[in-house]
Design a protein around this motif. Structure first.
Motif, PDB file in Angstrom:
ATOM      1  N   ALA A  97      21.058   1.634  14.093  1.00 52.12           N
ATOM      2  CA  ALA A  97      20.314   2.640  13.327  1.00 52.12           C
ATOM      3  C   ALA A  97      20.110   3.937  14.103  1.00 52.12           C
ATOM      4  CB  ALA A  97      18.962   2.068  12.898  1.00 52.12           C
ATOM      5  N   GLU A  98      19.837   3.835  15.400  1.00 50.06           N
ATOM      6  CA  GLU A  98      19.523   5.039  16.167  1.00 50.06           C
ATOM      7  C   GLU A  98      20.681   6.040  16.227  1.00 50.06           C
ATOM      8  OE1 GLU A  98      18.049   3.491  19.863  1.00 50.06           O
ATOM      9  OE2 GLU A  98      15.970   3.930  19.287  1.00 50.06           O
ATOM     10  N   PRO A  99      21.900   5.612  16.603  1.00 54.16           N
ATOM     11  CA  PRO A  99      22.990   6.599  16.632  1.00 54.16           C
ATOM     12  C   PRO A  99      23.347   7.144  15.248  1.00 54.16           C
ATOM     13  CG  PRO A  99      23.820   4.384  17.080  1.00 54.16           C
ATOM     14  CD  PRO A  99      22.336   4.306  17.133  1.00 54.16           C
ATOM     15  N   VAL A 100      23.260   6.280  14.215  1.00 50.97           N
ATOM     16  CA  VAL A 100      23.547   6.776  12.861  1.00 50.97           C
ATOM     17  C   VAL A 100      22.506   7.799  12.446  1.00 50.97           C
ATOM     18  CG1 VAL A 100      23.748   6.127  10.440  1.00 50.97           C
ATOM     19  CG2 VAL A 100      24.722   4.648  12.192  1.00 50.97           C
ATOM     20  N   VAL A 121      23.224  11.119  14.160  1.00 51.36           N
ATOM     21  CA  VAL A 121      24.338  11.860  13.546  1.00 51.36           C
ATOM     22  C   VAL A 121      23.898  12.487  12.232  1.00 51.36           C
ATOM     23  CG1 VAL A 121      26.617  11.630  12.507  1.00 51.36           C
ATOM     24  CG2 VAL A 121      26.118  10.482  14.664  1.00 51.36           C
ATOM     25  N   VAL A 122      23.223  11.683  11.357  1.00 51.53           N
ATOM     26  CA  VAL A 122      22.774  12.196  10.067  1.00 51.53           C
ATOM     27  C   VAL A 122      21.753  13.315  10.245  1.00 51.53           C
ATOM     28  CG1 VAL A 122      21.577  11.613   7.921  1.00 51.53           C
ATOM     29  CG2 VAL A 122      23.242  10.026   8.879  1.00 51.53           C
ATOM     30  N   ALA A 123      20.815  13.130  11.186  1.00 56.53           N
ATOM     31  CA  ALA A 123      19.790  14.149  11.428  1.00 56.53           C
ATOM     32  C   ALA A 123      20.422  15.446  11.918  1.00 56.53           C
ATOM     33  CB  ALA A 123      18.769  13.642  12.447  1.00 56.53           C
ATOM     34  N   LEU A 124      21.381  15.323  12.828  1.00 58.94           N
ATOM     35  CA  LEU A 124      22.066  16.517  13.342  1.00 58.94           C
ATOM     36  C   LEU A 124      22.794  17.243  12.216  1.00 58.94           C
ATOM     37  CD1 LEU A 124      22.922  18.259  15.754  1.00 58.94           C
ATOM     38  CD2 LEU A 124      24.863  16.721  16.080  1.00 58.94           C
ATOM     39  N   GLY A 125      23.496  16.471  11.373  1.00 55.52           N
ATOM     40  CA  GLY A 125      24.208  17.083  10.254  1.00 55.52           C
ATOM     41  C   GLY A 125      23.273  17.747   9.267  1.00 55.52           C
TER      42      GLY A 125
END
Length: 376
Positions: free
Chosen positions: A184-187, A190-194
């Motif tokens: 969950a953390e890396p996903v 990535v989603v937060a950055l996008g």
């Protein structure tokens, strides 16, 4: 697909070919449905296999006052969803809040009962004139809406697990035990950055896409990708900084209300579970929509809900019944509300006798060429 009108006595060589092609298309559509229903059947089996008759007898309406809370949070959740979507559309001269309500509820209802996310296609294409917006603009808001929801759900999931990394059982991958938090953390990152780049760096992304497209070989496909990407950025750039922050805050509010529906049902039935249980249930069950399955994510939704509640101390049988009940409440409430809105609108415009399949047949098979930003 429209064909030339043929008189009763006319016979053309093309008729058999058209019929054969139509049957082939229907067969292809049916074959596309089979994997999704198979996945739903598998997860539904996993949900109900631990349910016994004693579990059903043990389920009682202990605190009926929570029905009021459940109803209020259900209405609040979908009212906020509608307002958030209307807020995204209003800069493009969208129709009234009432029209947005009817279209969005109809879209949700169609997604619940029809395959291939038909409700989203209806929202983007069929109701574009009702919304006083182009299909391009509506599609950009649908994409942004999805990104906001996925970001918020992942944020909830990581927040729930960060101080309880073993709240959910580990996932076994080739003999290695991996914690759900490790996924969950890396996903989420990535989603937060996008999402942050999209909301607060849209102009930069717009210039990067334009530069990238200039280096790509020309063609209709490249041009279409460029225009859809620029439309997405344009829909964000029309919002002020405060407006973009509002989208984030309203998305959190939407899922807080949704979570309270789960809490209300758990309290209503007096299910013995840790406080984290219903919140994990709302997060995992809705992230389960990312798995291809039948319309309404039947089976997937219930199974992830059961897994979350069981991990927090609830009995497996009770957890399975809880997941089914929650899905029934949300599924039927939204589907009935959307169905009523759909039928009322058809009656009002004198199309009550027109078959729904005619409306679906008019949907395009692919996305049309997008109009550049600023052109309706």
């Amino acid at each position: 697909m429209k064909t030339d009108t043929v008189g009763p006595g006319d016979v053309t060589p093309a008729e058999p070919a058209i019929g054969t092609e139509g049957r082939k298309d229907r067969k292809r559509e049916i074959w596309k449905l089979i994997p999704g229903f198979g996945i739903s059947g598998f997860f539904l089996w996993r949900t109900i296999r631990g349910i016994h008759y004693d579990d059903l007898r043990a389920l009682h309406l202990v605190h009926p006052v929570w029905i009021v809370g459940m109803t209020l949070f259900l209405v609040g959740s979908y009212t906020l969803r509608i307002y958030r979507w209307w807020f995204m559309l209003r800069r493009s001269g969208a129709a009234s809040f009432a029209v947005c309500s009817r279209v969005l509820l109809t879209s949700f209802a169609a997604n619940n009962v029809l395959p291939f996310r038909i409700g989203d296609f209806l929202r983007v294409f069929t109701y574009a004139n009702d919304l006083n917006a182009s299909s391009s603009t509506i599609l950009s808001t649908v994409i942004l809406e999805r990104l906001l929801d996925i970001f918020t759900l992942l944020l909830f999931l990581v927040g729930l697990l960060v101080h309880a990394a073993h709240a959910l059982p580990p996932v076994l991958v080739r003999g290695h035990s991996l914690n759900v938090l490790h996924f969950a953390e890396p996903v989420l990152l990535v989603v937060a950055l996008g999402l942050v780049l999209l909301l607060f760096g849209a102009s930069l992304l717009q210039r990067m896409v334009e530069a990238l497209v200039r280096r790509m070989p020309g063609g209709a496909r490249t041009e279409k990708v460029q225009r859809w990407a620029l439309l997405l950025f344009d829909s964000v750039l029309k919002l002020s900084f405060a407006g973009r922050m509002f989208l984030l805050v309203s998305s959190v509010a939407v899922w807080l209300c949704e979570g309270m529906i789960f809490v209300s049902i758990a309290r209503m039935l007096d299910i013995a579970v840790l406080p984290r249980g219903p919140w994990l249930a709302v997060t995992l069950s809705n992230l389960g929509f990312l798995i291809p399955s039948s319309p309404g994510a039947i089976g997937v939704y219930e199974n992830f809900c059961k897994a979350a509640m069981t991990s927090q101390g609830a009995a497996p049988g009770i957890s399975g019944l809880y997941g089914i009940l929650v899905h029934v409440v949300v599924f039927f409430s939204v589907t009935i509300a959307g169905g009523i809105a759909f039928l009322a609108h058809r009656v009002a415009r004198g199309a009550a006798t027109r078959p729904l399949r005619d409306d679906l047949a008019e949907l395009p098979s692919e996305l049309p060429a997008a109009t550049p930003p600023g052109i309706s």
